[in-house]
Design an enzyme around this catalytic site. Structure first.
Site, PDB file in Angstrom:
ATOM      1  CD  GLN A 120       0.353  -9.118  -2.207  1.00  0.00           C
ATOM      2  OE1 GLN A 120       1.223  -9.580  -2.917  1.00  0.00           O
ATOM      3  NE2 GLN A 120      -0.919  -9.288  -2.476  1.00  0.00           N
ATOM      4  CB  THR A 123       1.354 -12.226   0.507  1.00  0.00           C
ATOM      5  OG1 THR A 123       0.377 -12.618  -0.449  1.00  0.00           O
ATOM      6  CG2 THR A 123       2.729 -12.104  -0.147  1.00  0.00           C
ATOM      7  CG  ASP A 137      -1.822  -1.208   1.296  1.00  0.00           C
ATOM      8  OD1 ASP A 137      -2.464  -1.542   0.292  1.00  0.00           O
ATOM      9  OD2 ASP A 137      -1.850  -1.847   2.369  1.00  0.00           O
ATOM     10  CG  ASP A 177     -10.339   2.000   8.748  1.00  0.00           C
ATOM     11  OD1 ASP A 177     -10.615   2.433   7.612  1.00  0.00           O
ATOM     12  OD2 ASP A 177     -11.023   2.253   9.760  1.00  0.00           O
ATOM     13  N   GLY A 183       1.827   2.969  -2.633  1.00  0.00           N
ATOM     14  CA  GLY A 183       1.548   3.840  -3.769  1.00  0.00           C
ATOM     15  C   GLY A 183       2.223   3.373  -5.043  1.00  0.00           C
ATOM     16  CE  LYS A 184       2.936  -2.615  -4.491  1.00  0.00           C
ATOM     17  NZ  LYS A 184       2.605  -2.261  -3.102  1.00  0.00           N
ATOM     18  N   GLY A 185       0.931   1.891  -7.556  1.00  0.00           N
ATOM     19  CA  GLY A 185       0.149   2.185  -8.751  1.00  0.00           C
ATOM     20  C   GLY A 185       0.477   3.540  -9.329  1.00  0.00           C
ATOM     21  CB  ALA A 236      -2.244  -6.725  -4.128  1.00  0.00           C
ATOM     22  N   GLY A 237      -4.137  -4.279  -4.361  1.00  0.00           N
ATOM     23  CA  GLY A 237      -4.816  -3.303  -5.199  1.00  0.00           C
ATOM     24  C   GLY A 237      -3.989  -2.052  -5.373  1.00  0.00           C
ATOM     25  CG  HIS A 238      -1.580  -1.222  -7.914  1.00  0.00           C
ATOM     26  ND1 HIS A 238      -0.759  -1.355  -6.832  1.00  0.00           N
ATOM     27  CD2 HIS A 238      -1.190  -2.179  -8.789  1.00  0.00           C
ATOM     28  CE1 HIS A 238       0.099  -2.341  -7.047  1.00  0.00           C
ATOM     29  NE2 HIS A 238      -0.158  -2.870  -8.220  1.00  0.00           N
TER      30      HIS A 238
END
Length: 427
Positions: A223, A238, A13, A303, A15-17, A39-41
């Site tokens: 991740q 993970t 988390d 959160d 800020g890789k995106g 995972a998410g961006h």
């Protein structure tokens, strides 16, 4: 031209995106090499915000080819839903390539994930419940289902039968759940075959040919370093390798072709899920970081736990990844603090420790040792160069760079695509 690895240098988390998308206009291929839709961006383009889960961030750059490598585990329903959502917003997704060797997440993987976490109770790992771990476990146990299996019904049926043979025993006898019918799983998976066919490719060949032809290839980890199954805070990790070595095994590109490894650092620290977190703040400062930074998981909706910057972790990330550069994100979130603590070492059983302890027990008992740096109150979101930052913000960045052991080559000063200060080129 270079092949670059871009990865998280903390617990994810970071800020890789944003960093990947910033480079997306300059690269020809962006490759996800591990993880799944756990995972998410978040990428902001103009006034549009995109939440990506399985898809590489480069899919938002029209001249870039996005690739899902063999090291990724793919939930076909999630992938197709994500593609549909982007198509509805006018994003061209036709250039996507998916490795035929990537493993598929099935409905029985998500079932096993959820019932296992409930069974563990207070000892649960804090997984997302999306079937990631069980899919990787099947891969290692050699009973996994790969994308290419969708195109041979006989092999697919045999593999599903083999995978469910043991799982149904567990479900019925240990978890008191109904057995899963193999035929229904096969039928469900075959429904995805033709929808995915246009994207399936020998991505290892494509990527090596691209690098040999002088194309720029960016490998994007999900991740973060401290969630790596080998090098993270095990067992609260993970099920794959987000570290730089995972880029090679997860894509089929050898290490001699990697020219730079860029670590993404948040200007403070966050983590999602259970596990030790030495600088975690359970006070008003922690709540302020969460609120100002918008610290809620893109995929999980949970959160994030928040704390001050941990230089012990960033030094460790530099070491295990061979980092050549850092991209520092969310510096703007720290605006307004009179002074900002930075963890420079740990106290463990009365000893000062400056490197990440290899012992899980020691890390669990680590207490942060802080140095305090002067803060700033000026708005930095309009800064375009390093010299335009307030002096105290410059000093903060330089201190983090010195403590972390690699140059900070870019700084995020806001969530927008253009709100970035580029100090050194990554290419």
């Amino acid at each position: 031209m270079p092949a670059l690895v871009l990865l998280g240098a903390q617990w994810g988390d970071e800020g890789k995106g944003k960093a990947t998308d910033l480079l997306g206009g300059s690269v020809d291929y962006v490759v996800r090499y591990q993880g799944g839709n756990n995972a998410g961006h978040t990428v902001v383009v103009g006034d549009q915000k995109y939440a990506l889960h399985l898809l590489p961030s480069g899919i938002l750059s029209p001249d870039c080819t996005p690739v899902i490598g063999n090291g990724v585990v793919v939930d076909p329903a999630v992938l197709l839903s994500e593609l549909s959502g982007l198509n509805d917003r006018g994003v061209d997704t036709s250039k996507l390539l998916i490795s035929g060797n990537a493993h598929l997440i099935t409905s029985y993987h998500t079932t096993m994930d959820k019932v296992t976490e409930r069974f563990l109770g207070s000892r649960k790992i804090g997984t997302t419940g999306r079937g990631i771990g069980p899919t990787y476990a099947d891969k290692i146990n050699r009973v996994g289902i790969r994308v290419q299996d969708l195109y041979d019904e006989s092999i697919l049926t045999q593999k599903v039968d083999a995978a469910l043979d043991f799982k149904n025993q567990l479900l019925a006898k240990l978890y008191n759940r109904r057995a899963i019918e193999a035929g229904k799983i096969v039928e469900e998976l075959l429904e995805y075959a033709e929808k995915l066919r246009p994207y399936v490719s020998d991505t290892t060949l494509v990527l090596n040919d691209a690098i040999d032809a002088g194309k720029v290839v960016l490998f994007e980890g999900g991740q973060g370093t401290l969630l790596d199954v080998d090098h993270g805070t095990y067992p609260f990790v993970t099920s794959s390798n987000p570290t730089a070595g995972g880029a090679c095994t997860g894509s089929g590109v050898g290490p001699t072709k990697i020219s730079r490894v860029i670590g993404i650092l948040k200007a403070y620290t966050t983590r999602v899920g259970a596990g030790p977190f030495p600088t975690e703040l359970l006070d008003a400062d922690g709540e302020a970081l969460r609120r100002i930074g918008g610290e809620r998981g893109v995929t999980t909706g949970r959160d994030r736990r928040c704390g001050w910057f941990d230089a012990v972790i960033s030094r460790y990330a530099t070491r295990v990844n061979g980092l050549t550069d850092f991209f520092l994100t969310k510096l703007d979130v720290l605006t307004g603090w009179e002074r900002i603590p930075v963890c420079v070492a740990y106290e463990i059983d009365g000893r000062r420790v400056e490197e990440l302890p290899y012992s899980q027990s020691d890390f669990h008992h680590a207490k942060p040792i802080y140095e305090y740096l002067p803060g700033w109150s000026e708005d930095i979101s309009e800064a375009k160069t390093f010299d335009e930052l307030p002096k105290n913000a410059q000093a903060y960045v330089k201190a983090l760079e010195e403590m972390s052991g690699a140059p900070i080559s870019a700084i995020g000063v806001g969530p927008g695509r253009t709100e970035t200060i580029q100090i050194n080129s990554f290419l």
